[in-house]
Design a protein around this motif. Sequence first.
Motif, PDB file in Angstrom:
ATOM      1  N   ASN A 149       0.021  -4.204   2.911  1.00  0.00           N
ATOM      2  CA  ASN A 149       1.265  -4.547   3.599  1.00  0.00           C
ATOM      3  C   ASN A 149       1.945  -5.692   2.842  1.00  0.00           C
ATOM      4  O   ASN A 149       1.382  -6.264   1.911  1.00  0.00           O
ATOM      5  CB  ASN A 149       1.009  -4.896   5.076  1.00  0.00           C
ATOM      6  CG  ASN A 149       0.126  -6.107   5.232  1.00  0.00           C
ATOM      7  OD1 ASN A 149       0.411  -7.177   4.695  1.00  0.00           O
ATOM      8  ND2 ASN A 149      -0.966  -5.962   5.972  1.00  0.00           N
ATOM      9  N   SER A 184      -9.318   4.231   7.091  1.00  0.00           N
ATOM     10  CA  SER A 184      -7.881   4.018   6.924  1.00  0.00           C
ATOM     11  C   SER A 184      -7.196   5.124   6.105  1.00  0.00           C
ATOM     12  O   SER A 184      -7.029   6.228   6.588  1.00  0.00           O
ATOM     13  CB  SER A 184      -7.660   2.625   6.315  1.00  0.00           C
ATOM     14  OG  SER A 184      -6.305   2.285   6.336  1.00  0.00           O
ATOM     15  N   VAL A 189      -4.149  -7.283   9.226  1.00  0.00           N
ATOM     16  CA  VAL A 189      -3.093  -6.887  10.178  1.00  0.00           C
ATOM     17  C   VAL A 189      -1.892  -7.809  10.100  1.00  0.00           C
ATOM     18  O   VAL A 189      -2.043  -9.021  10.033  1.00  0.00           O
ATOM     19  CB  VAL A 189      -3.648  -6.868  11.616  1.00  0.00           C
ATOM     20  CG1 VAL A 189      -2.513  -6.660  12.601  1.00  0.00           C
ATOM     21  CG2 VAL A 189      -4.689  -5.775  11.763  1.00  0.00           C
TER      22      VAL A 189
END
Length: 266
Positions: free
Chosen positions: A120, A87, A266
């Motif tokens: 996130n 990542s 995700v």
Amino acid sequence: MKVFISADIEGTAGIAHWDEAERTHPDWAEFRALMTSEVVAACEGARTAGATEVIIKDAHDSGRNLILDRLPDYARIVRGWSGHPDSMMFGLDESFAAAIYTGYHSKAGSEANPLAHTSNMRISRLLLNGEVASEFTINALCAAGYGVPSVFLAGDEGICAEARAMVSGLAAVETLDGRGRASTSISPAWSRRLIREGVAMALSGDFAQALPAQAEHYEVVIEFNNPTDAYRAGWYPGARAHGPRAVAFEHKDFAEILRALVFLKV
Ligand SMILES: [Zn+2]
């Protein structure tokens, strides 16, 4: 000597608002330039210390923030997202002497940066072996998996303190201090000078204390803001529900934790 730089934006000197980090907002143009300037300063410091090659991972959002024509001729850049579990560290391997982090920021659940988060905005906290972890926690262990020490970080005061606690041999430059939705920052010019000098000094020193301790076994717990995200993540092989809003995954191999994170977060 090959040096790897993982570059983020939410710990760049001066930043205070999400508008400044989002490429669709007019404020982003100024902050992508400031992010680039900090990366260039890190490259220059590495060059002073004898780096022959620098690979930069543009590790914020789209992975397409840095202004390419400002990068020095000894640099390569990784843009976009491959889907590889490394990542924010994609491009790193055993051939690198050291890893450097710029623009890094405090973890989700911290008030030390108005833009604090982990990976996130759907994740309220990410825990590793029972402790709330940051993107740096994950990425320094990723680097350690290749035997690469984490020698330098620039970012907000919260992440600098955490990084120093995790990696005793790491040098850190504090770019800003967050309080609520405000940030108090050093000037970009001062930040660039501290980064240039700090990287040069870090890479000239002894890296022996710059590898974090690695555990025999890892458990990651991802707490989501929304229970529907925990339900979805629970379908990953080996993942299990951890209360109504969280999912847990365990493995002895940290590379398997990195692989799981690709699908869980995700
Ligand atoms: Zn970012």
